[in-house]
Write a protein that holds these residues in place. Sequence first.
Motif, PDB file in Angstrom:
ATOM      1  N   ILE A 173      34.878  42.373  45.911  1.00 40.81           N
ATOM      2  CA  ILE A 173      34.636  41.257  44.854  1.00 40.81           C
ATOM      3  C   ILE A 173      35.489  39.892  44.866  1.00 40.81           C
ATOM      4  N   GLU A 174      36.697  40.247  44.744  1.00 43.90           N
ATOM      5  CA  GLU A 174      37.686  39.210  44.785  1.00 43.90           C
ATOM      6  C   GLU A 174      37.491  38.301  46.264  1.00 43.90           C
ATOM      7  N   MET A 175      37.308  39.084  47.192  1.00 45.53           N
ATOM      8  CA  MET A 175      37.204  38.172  48.557  1.00 45.53           C
ATOM      9  C   MET A 175      35.978  37.275  48.681  1.00 45.53           C
ATOM     10  N   ALA A 176      34.819  37.956  48.077  1.00 43.31           N
ATOM     11  CA  ALA A 176      33.478  37.081  47.828  1.00 43.31           C
ATOM     12  C   ALA A 176      33.625  35.975  47.021  1.00 43.31           C
ATOM     13  N   ARG A 177      34.493  36.314  45.678  1.00 43.51           N
ATOM     14  CA  ARG A 177      34.406  34.974  45.006  1.00 43.51           C
ATOM     15  C   ARG A 177      35.311  33.986  45.605  1.00 43.51           C
ATOM     16  N   ARG A 178      36.077  34.012  46.273  1.00 45.47           N
ATOM     17  CA  ARG A 178      37.155  33.033  46.994  1.00 45.47           C
ATOM     18  C   ARG A 178      36.419  32.630  48.151  1.00 45.47           C
ATOM     19  N   SER A 179      35.439  33.316  48.860  1.00 47.85           N
ATOM     20  CA  SER A 179      34.763  32.837  50.094  1.00 47.85           C
ATOM     21  C   SER A 179      33.926  31.653  49.956  1.00 47.85           C
ATOM     22  N   SER A 180      33.851  30.686  50.886  1.00 48.13           N
ATOM     23  CA  SER A 180      32.992  29.612  50.696  1.00 48.13           C
ATOM     24  C   SER A 180      31.377  29.985  51.292  1.00 48.13           C
ATOM     25  N   GLU A 181      31.158  31.231  51.751  1.00 51.73           N
ATOM     26  CA  GLU A 181      29.998  31.502  52.156  1.00 51.73           C
ATOM     27  C   GLU A 181      30.013  32.991  52.237  1.00 51.73           C
ATOM     28  N   PRO A 182      28.808  33.879  52.327  1.00 52.72           N
ATOM     29  CA  PRO A 182      28.989  35.184  52.512  1.00 52.72           C
ATOM     30  C   PRO A 182      29.614  35.597  53.660  1.00 52.72           C
ATOM     31  N   PHE A 183      30.730  36.658  53.326  1.00 52.52           N
ATOM     32  CA  PHE A 183      31.448  37.070  54.643  1.00 52.52           C
ATOM     33  C   PHE A 183      30.734  37.679  55.717  1.00 52.52           C
TER      34      PHE A 183
END
Length: 185
Positions: A153-163
């Motif tokens: 969730i944290e990675m998705a929150r900080r990502s500029s696009e879907p990983f």
Amino acid sequence: MNLSLYDLYTELKSKKILFCYSGPITQTNIESIGATLRRNLEVEDAGNATILSVFSIFVEHVQNILNYSAEKLGKGEEDENELRVGIVVISHDSGGDYYVYCGNKIYTQDIPKLKSNIENVRNLSKDELNALYRERRKMEIKPGSKGAGLGLIEMARRSSEPFSYSFERIDDEFSFFSIKVVVRR
């Protein structure tokens, strides 16, 4: 084995790789490498928000290796001093985008659950991710669990696009899991 470190060095530089680590990882690695990574991003003039995002994603990646890598160096299954093995790479492009990659061996049987967990957060809006994050933080962690799924969730929150992610089958027992997270300046 014959290895030209210069060739490796020039290859990494040509791909604008700021950081590359492959091998066993410990909590101590995270702390010391993290400090170096932050300084490197400051020198690159990445900006505070970008530095925080890249650093947070890096920490989540390494925590995932520590918790879930099927490749272990230690005496036995319950060895608290065992080392987990994986790879983390951070690169950037001339436009200021940063790419944080992570990979490690996993048990092939774990792919469906991991894929489901990823797909459940991967395309949520920032508001949905924030709500899910708050909800999961309040959850009681089940015995034997390694967390509430906050890392993804944290990675998705900080990502500029879907990983993006992939699984490469190694054999019947193991596969290699790779994930890439993009942070735009």
